[in-house]
Write a protein that holds these residues in place. Structure first.
Motif, PDB file in Angstrom:
ATOM      1  N   ASN A  96     -42.402   8.724  39.896  1.00  0.00           N
ATOM      2  CA  ASN A  96     -42.184   8.971  41.297  1.00  0.00           C
ATOM      3  C   ASN A  96     -42.026  10.407  41.660  1.00  0.00           C
ATOM      4  O   ASN A  96     -42.179  11.157  42.566  1.00  0.00           O
ATOM      5  CB  ASN A  96     -41.103   8.206  42.029  1.00  0.00           C
ATOM      6  CG  ASN A  96     -41.641   6.775  42.120  1.00  0.00           C
ATOM      7  OD1 ASN A  96     -42.550   6.491  42.330  1.00  0.00           O
ATOM      8  ND2 ASN A  96     -40.536   5.715  42.459  1.00  0.00           N
ATOM      9  N   THR A  97     -41.008  10.870  40.767  1.00  0.00           N
ATOM     10  CA  THR A  97     -40.600  12.221  40.677  1.00  0.00           C
ATOM     11  C   THR A  97     -41.810  13.330  40.587  1.00  0.00           C
ATOM     12  O   THR A  97     -41.702  14.444  41.210  1.00  0.00           O
ATOM     13  CB  THR A  97     -39.542  12.653  39.662  1.00  0.00           C
ATOM     14  OG1 THR A  97     -38.300  11.906  39.793  1.00  0.00           O
ATOM     15  CG2 THR A  97     -38.963  13.900  39.829  1.00  0.00           C
ATOM     16  N   ASN A 100     -43.750  13.481  43.578  1.00  0.00           N
ATOM     17  CA  ASN A 100     -43.095  14.163  44.692  1.00  0.00           C
ATOM     18  C   ASN A 100     -43.238  15.773  44.632  1.00  0.00           C
ATOM     19  O   ASN A 100     -43.370  16.434  45.435  1.00  0.00           O
ATOM     20  CB  ASN A 100     -41.781  13.635  44.823  1.00  0.00           C
ATOM     21  CG  ASN A 100     -41.409  12.350  45.278  1.00  0.00           C
ATOM     22  OD1 ASN A 100     -42.619  11.872  46.106  1.00  0.00           O
ATOM     23  ND2 ASN A 100     -40.488  11.574  45.079  1.00  0.00           N
ATOM     24  N   LEU A 193     -35.525  17.726  42.410  1.00  0.00           N
ATOM     25  CA  LEU A 193     -36.549  16.915  41.862  1.00  0.00           C
ATOM     26  C   LEU A 193     -36.542  17.481  40.331  1.00  0.00           C
ATOM     27  O   LEU A 193     -36.645  16.597  39.390  1.00  0.00           O
ATOM     28  CB  LEU A 193     -38.054  17.249  42.432  1.00  0.00           C
ATOM     29  CG  LEU A 193     -38.234  16.470  43.714  1.00  0.00           C
ATOM     30  CD1 LEU A 193     -39.339  16.816  44.384  1.00  0.00           C
ATOM     31  CD2 LEU A 193     -37.744  15.013  43.612  1.00  0.00           C
TER      32      LEU A 193
END
Length: 300
Positions: A96-97, A100, A193
């Motif tokens: 997910n990171t 993103n 992030l």
């Protein structure tokens, strides 16, 4: 990691895969069955008809110790699965990171900025691959070991590849911020992030280089072994030679729980039931490329 249909339970019964504990434990099961047969022969021929013997009363001890052993095995398997699941959550967060980050860079960078897009695609994707390889190394597993390991002297312990990849990515973000391509609020979001990447790395390293305490694991294995050795002595008087398959089956069940826990407590070692980190890293590269490159009419 093996993919399977959870509803096809009949196939589970008759299918023996390479990761099945029956294959791993088969020599030990045969040895325990031979031992139980020898004990049954000696007891039934020379002891069973002797007046005043108390071997049949050992079953009470097995009942008491069996309860304690079951509690230890439940704790062992639950702890091992928690480590496996925590590793899966960490790699889910990594996926997910990176997505993103790619989405934010895609929104911020001009479509014709091919140089930065290619660089960011390469470095973001490289982090997953570097982490996968880092977790497979013995130097990572033995980072907190008190003993020296001369067999690993050829490895360069000074270089931490995931940290170097994260540093490259951070330097490029700072450079883009100073050049005015990234605004202040965008830079702060990207910074969070980037910090998350290092946090994920720390979680994975904690799982990798901190095994179950040695004293607990050693005691449990000795407990299972001694429990199985005493089992035919107490039950041969009541079951006769039927004690051989009974002891073999009990030994198989107890040792299988320990073998399963031993395998999944380190979800990054590359076993059949471990996390497919190499495939996850490849998916990260694919998805980051779809976001950063294809949207800008580039090819990976």
């Amino acid at each position: 990691m093996i993919a399977y249909d959870t509803r096809d339970w009949i196939r589970f019964i008759f299918r023996i895969t390479g990761s099945d504990t029956l294959r791993t434990l088969f020599p030990a099961i045969v040895g325990m069955a031979v031992y139980a047969c020898l004990i049954a022969f000696l007891e039934l021929k020379y002891i069973a008809w002797t007046e005043g013997h108390h071997l049949g009363k050992l079953t009470l001890m097995h009942s008491l110790l069996g309860f304690a052993l079951s509690l230890l095995l439940v704790f062992r398997t639950n702890t091992a699965y928690d480590r496996w699941w925590e590793g899966r959550k960490a790699w889910g967060s990594l996926t997910n990171t990176t997505r993103n980050l790619a989405i934010m860079f895609h929104a911020v960078l001009p479509a014709d900025d091919h140089r930065n897009r290619r660089f960011l695609h390469h470095v973001i994707s490289l982090y997953g691959t570097a982490l996968h390889r880092h977790l497979l190394k013995d130097s990572t597993r033995l980072a907190l070991d008190l003993d020296n390991h001369p067999e690993l002297s050829g490895l360069d312990f000074e270089k931490h590849i995931p940290n170097q990849v994260a540093a490259l990515l951070t330097h490029r973000v700072v450079r883009l911020y100073r050049e005015g391509l990234i605004k202040n609020e965008e830079f702060l979001a990207m910074k969070d992030l980037l910090l998350e990447l290092t946090n994920i790395l720390g979680i994975c390293e904690r799982i990798k280089n901190t095994p179950i305490p040695f004293s607990y694991s050693a005691f449990l294995r000795k407990f299972i072994f001694l429990y199985s050795l005493v089992l035919p002595i107490g039950f041969a008087y009541e079951l006769g030679y039927l004690v051989v398959p009974v002891v073999a089956f009990v030994f198989y069940v107890l040792m299988s729980l320990e073998v399963i826990a031993e395998e999944i407590e380190d979800p990054f070692s590359g076993d059949d039931n471990d996390l497919p980190t190499e495939k996850m890293a490849a998916n990260i590269r694919l998805h980051v490329g779809e976001i950063l490159l294809e949207g800008a009419e580039l090819t990976p």
